[in-house]
Design a protein around this motif. Structure first.
Motif, mmCIF file in Angstrom:
data_model
loop_
_atom_site.group_PDB
_atom_site.id
_atom_site.type_symbol
_atom_site.label_atom_id
_atom_site.label_comp_id
_atom_site.label_asym_id
_atom_site.label_seq_id
_atom_site.Cartn_x
_atom_site.Cartn_y
_atom_site.Cartn_z
ATOM 1 N N GLU B 80 -18.430 6.597 33.375
ATOM 2 C CA GLU B 80 -19.600 5.898 32.818
ATOM 3 C C GLU B 80 -19.809 4.573 33.545
ATOM 4 O OE1 GLU B 80 -21.928 6.472 29.001
ATOM 5 O OE2 GLU B 80 -20.671 7.727 30.260
ATOM 6 N N LEU B 81 -18.659 3.933 33.739
ATOM 7 C CA LEU B 81 -18.705 2.632 34.418
ATOM 8 C C LEU B 81 -19.263 2.802 35.814
ATOM 9 C CD1 LEU B 81 -17.643 0.039 33.115
ATOM 10 C CD2 LEU B 81 -15.742 0.154 34.699
ATOM 11 N N GLU B 82 -18.782 3.915 36.445
ATOM 12 C CA GLU B 82 -19.240 4.193 37.817
ATOM 13 C C GLU B 82 -20.753 4.396 37.826
ATOM 14 O OE1 GLU B 82 -18.792 4.352 41.704
ATOM 15 O OE2 GLU B 82 -17.196 3.957 40.255
ATOM 16 N N VAL B 83 -21.207 5.242 36.854
ATOM 17 C CA VAL B 83 -22.643 5.535 36.771
ATOM 18 C C VAL B 83 -23.423 4.255 36.533
ATOM 19 C CG1 VAL B 83 -24.371 6.607 35.321
ATOM 20 C CG2 VAL B 83 -22.407 7.920 36.062
ATOM 21 N N ILE B 84 -22.880 3.467 35.611
ATOM 22 C CA ILE B 84 -23.578 2.229 35.269
ATOM 23 C C ILE B 84 -23.635 1.303 36.471
ATOM 24 C CG2 ILE B 84 -23.326 0.124 33.928
ATOM 25 C CD1 ILE B 84 -22.431 1.899 31.622
ATOM 26 N N ARG B 85 -22.483 1.289 37.204
ATOM 27 C CA ARG B 85 -22.449 0.422 38.382
ATOM 28 C C ARG B 85 -23.490 0.883 39.405
ATOM 29 N NH1 ARG B 85 -16.743 0.126 39.987
ATOM 30 N NH2 ARG B 85 -16.535 -1.108 38.099
ATOM 31 N N ARG B 86 -23.505 2.247 39.545
ATOM 32 C CA ARG B 86 -24.458 2.784 40.513
ATOM 33 C C ARG B 86 -25.890 2.447 40.096
ATOM 34 N NH1 ARG B 86 -23.075 8.592 41.154
ATOM 35 N NH2 ARG B 86 -20.989 7.761 41.396
ATOM 36 N N GLN B 87 -26.110 2.644 38.776
ATOM 37 C CA GLN B 87 -27.452 2.325 38.270
ATOM 38 C C GLN B 87 -27.781 0.860 38.512
ATOM 39 O OE1 GLN B 87 -27.496 3.528 34.271
ATOM 40 N NE2 GLN B 87 -28.584 5.439 34.666
ATOM 41 N N ALA B 88 -26.756 0.057 38.244
ATOM 42 C CA ALA B 88 -26.984 -1.378 38.425
ATOM 43 C C ALA B 88 -27.292 -1.681 39.880
ATOM 44 C CB ALA B 88 -25.759 -2.149 37.974
ATOM 45 N N ASP B 89 -26.496 -0.978 40.757
ATOM 46 C CA ASP B 89 -26.748 -1.177 42.185
ATOM 47 C C ASP B 89 -28.173 -0.769 42.542
ATOM 48 O OD1 ASP B 89 -24.325 -2.194 42.575
ATOM 49 O OD2 ASP B 89 -23.455 -0.443 43.584
ATOM 50 N N GLN B 90 -28.520 0.429 41.948
ATOM 51 C CA GLN B 90 -29.850 0.938 42.256
ATOM 52 C C GLN B 90 -30.910 -0.042 41.791
ATOM 53 O OE1 GLN B 90 -30.081 4.863 40.883
ATOM 54 N NE2 GLN B 90 -32.049 5.313 41.836
ATOM 55 N N ILE B 91 -30.719 -0.488 40.543
ATOM 56 C CA ILE B 91 -31.696 -1.420 39.977
ATOM 57 C C ILE B 91 -31.769 -2.683 40.815
ATOM 58 C CG2 ILE B 91 -32.087 -2.955 38.019
ATOM 59 C CD1 ILE B 91 -31.054 -0.667 36.254
ATOM 60 N N LEU B 92 -30.538 -3.096 41.232
ATOM 61 C CA LEU B 92 -30.497 -4.310 42.035
ATOM 62 C C LEU B 92 -31.241 -4.090 43.344
ATOM 63 C CD1 LEU B 92 -29.092 -7.030 41.586
ATOM 64 C CD2 LEU B 92 -27.337 -6.237 43.148
ATOM 65 N N MET B 93 -30.946 -2.867 43.941
ATOM 66 C CA MET B 93 -31.598 -2.581 45.211
ATOM 67 C C MET B 93 -33.103 -2.505 45.036
ATOM 68 S SD MET B 93 -28.931 -0.088 47.088
ATOM 69 C CE MET B 93 -30.164 1.149 47.456
ATOM 70 N N GLU B 94 -33.501 -1.819 43.946
ATOM 71 C CA GLU B 94 -34.934 -1.707 43.698
ATOM 72 C C GLU B 94 -35.548 -3.075 43.527
ATOM 73 O OE1 GLU B 94 -35.708 0.817 40.434
ATOM 74 O OE2 GLU B 94 -35.100 2.629 41.526
ATOM 75 N N ALA B 95 -34.810 -3.873 42.737
ATOM 76 C CA ALA B 95 -35.345 -5.208 42.485
ATOM 77 C C ALA B 95 -35.442 -5.998 43.781
ATOM 78 C CB ALA B 95 -34.450 -5.944 41.504
ATOM 79 N N ARG B 96 -34.378 -5.782 44.615
ATOM 80 C CA ARG B 96 -34.389 -6.504 45.875
ATOM 81 C C ARG B 96 -35.544 -6.026 46.751
ATOM 82 N NH1 ARG B 96 -28.632 -6.653 48.070
ATOM 83 N NH2 ARG B 96 -28.309 -7.967 46.260
#
Lengths: 223, 251, 88
Positions: B80-96
């Motif tokens: 879950e943590l991994e998924v969340i991290r990935r999502q966070a990364d994705q969101i971060l990337m998207e945001a970036r």
């Protein structure tokens, strides 16, 4: 003062049989004991958790343990005999403490009867356990010359058994009677307390010694 | 029978009966009860041991399950943590990316705005320049300027081939003198016959000659227009040569 | 001094002597038993119950010799078997 040391007063005659005071007191004591035993048995069978049944358990267990300790193996008949001896003698001795009661064990006839019962049960137990031949052989060991000594020792120890119990109880009773006659009321109470102790002790000794004699006969061959 | 012997025999019998009765009625049942009690105790003990073993087993099972669940939970949590991290990364990337896009857009907009401003500035400056040229020409205007302008127009006319320039229209704001008219006519040559002289407002000094081959504007307004056009052209060329990104970074 | 008096005197003397000597023997024996029991108790206080039980049994058995003497003395005094011969 009427000192009754050896003779029993005859209370009445039942046909040709004279009934003495000892007979009456011993019968009463026996009946009392049997009544108590039957009551205890009823309690044991119906309420095993009652404290009286625990008393019965402890009584029977202590005699069984005593016999097992002395004989070396558990022997129900011997322990029944020992328990009956102890209970009868102790009850008679305690009954003698009541005023006006002549203790049955204070009569040489009773104690010699008990001693003779023990004397007879020794060869019976030996023969039943080891067989006639083996039991009789143990009289001739370690040397046939010692056979008379064996016989004499058996007779004398029976006599000692009888006289010891009789002398103790009778002398205690006599001392109390003398003190009552000489000093009066309440003075012999310490002596009576001592008599109580001595009575129980003598009952214990009688039981122990008879068990030892019977146990020696049972394990005579093994020695 | 003597009382002693009777007593002896009676006591022996009494004791034997007593022992027998006690043995049968007391010792035997009590011994039986003790045996039963022992057996029950033993059975209870065994049952308790069995229960204990069972409880131990159940506890072990529960422990195992617990450990299993714990491990599963840890695993799940990690994934879950991994998924969340990935999502966070994705969101971060998207945001970036969005921020980059936004920034680029804003840069683009800024550059466009600067371009527009530049254009407007250019236009304004061109207009101002044209106005200034016109006013300058008007201020220094006079017969000399008029004549020099006409002379330059005539020189240019002379460069055209004279056959094909007719019809010719000559416009001026100021009235032309005779010498000037003849000068123009000379320059026109054969087409001078069809020349049409007119008076037009707004030209300032100078003349505007329109021929079939082209327009020769030697007036103040024409000069100012020319100056404006050349200025605008120059500015456009300069802005096209500039690197847009560099300009963005500078912003 | 007739036979009855002599018998009475002899019986009383015999009874006294029996009782005295028997009491001395029993007393010595019992004192030794008591001393040994105390020694054993001091050495092994854990075995107190067993020692006490054995002590009482031993005391009673030794005491029985004195009791035998008492019985003999009482027989001499109160139911002398020879009184009949003397009375006759």
């Amino acid at each position: 003062m009427n000192l009754r040391i050896f003779g029993d007063p005859v209370l009445f005659h039942l046909g040709p049989v004279p009934v003495t005071e000892t007979m009456v007191s011993s019968t009463v004591v026996s009946l009392l004991l049997i009544t108590v035993a039957i009551t205890l048995r009823y309690i044991v069978c119906s309420h095993p958790e009652h404290w009286l049944s625990v008393v019965a358990f402890m009584t029977v267990e202590s005699f069984d343990n005593l016999v097992e300790e002395i004989v070396g193996r558990s022997h129900t008949v011997v322990s029944t005999l020992a328990g009956s001896l102890f209970l009868f003698i102790a009850a008679c001795n305690i009954a003698g403490q009541f005023p006006g009661v002549h203790p049955a064990t204070g009569s040489l006839a009773t104690t010699s009867a008990l001693a003779v019962v023990v004397f007879l049960s020794v060869p019976i137990a030996g023969i039943q356990t080891n067989g006639v031949w083996d039991y009789l052989k143990h009289y001739f060991r370690p040397n046939p010359l010692l056979m008379p000594l064996h016989v004499i020792s058996e007779l004398s120890r029976t006599l000692a058994l009888a006289v010891r119990l009789f002398g103790n109880i009778m002398s205690g009773h006599l001392v109390v009677g003398l003190l009552v006659a000489l000093a009066g009321f309440l003075v012999p109470i310490p002596i009576m307390a001592l008599d109580l102790l001595i009575g129980l002790l003598q009952a214990y000794i009688f039981t122990i010694l008879s068990t030892v004699y019977i146990g020696a006969a049972i394990s005579a061959v093994e020695e | 029978m003597s009382p002693t012997v009777t007593t002896f025999l009676f006591e022996a019998a009494n004791f034997l009966v007593f022992a027998t009765v006690l043995g049968w009625l007391f010792f035997k049942p009590v011994r039986q009860a003790i045996t039963n009690y022992r057996e029950k105790f033993e059975a209870d003990n065994q049952l308790a041991a069995q229960n204990l073993a069972e409880a131990e087993k159940v506890r072990k099972e529960i422990d195992d399950t617990h450990a299993h669940l714990q491990a599963e939970m840890n695993e799940l949590r990690a994934s879950e943590l991994e998924v969340i991290r990935r999502q966070a990364d994705q969101i971060l990337m998207e945001a970036r990316a969005a921020a980059d896009r936004e920034r680029e857009q804003s840069h683009l907009q800024a550059s466009r705005m600067s371009d527009v401003q530049q254009d407007r500035l250019g236009e304004v400056s061109a207009m101002v320049t044209a106005e200034m040229v016109k006013r300058l020409l008007e201020q220094i205007g006079g017969p000399d300027l008029q004549s020099s302008l006409i002379q330059s127009a005539c020189q240019r006319l002379a460069s055209f081939s004279q056959d094909s320039i007719a019809p010719v229209k000559i416009e001026s704001s100021l009235p032309l003198s005779e010498e000037q008219v003849t000068e123009i006519k000379d320059a026109l040559g054969s087409a001078a016959t069809s020349a049409d002289f007119r008076m037009v407002d707004g030209l300032g000094v100078g003349v505007r000659i329109s021929t079939a081959k082209g327009l020769i504007d030697a007036s103040a307004s024409g000069l100012s227009q020319f100056a404006r056009q050349s200025l605008v052209k120059e500015m456009q060329r300069q802005s096209n040569n500039d690197n847009p990104n560099q300009s963005v970074n500078d912003v | 001094m007739d036979d009855q008096t002599i018998l009475a005197i002899v019986a009383m003397a015999g009874a006294s002597l029996t009782m005295a000597l028997g009491a001395v023997g029993a007393a010595i024996g019992e004192s030794r038993i008591g001393a040994a029991a105390m020694d054993a108790l001091a050495r092994q206080p854990d075995e107190a119950s067993s020692i006490t039980r054995t002590l009482f049994v031993s005391l009673a058995m030794v005491e029985s010799t004195a009791i035998f003497c008492l019985v003999i003395a009482l027989i001499l005094l109160f139911s002398n078997p020879f009184i009949d011969t003397v009375v006759q």
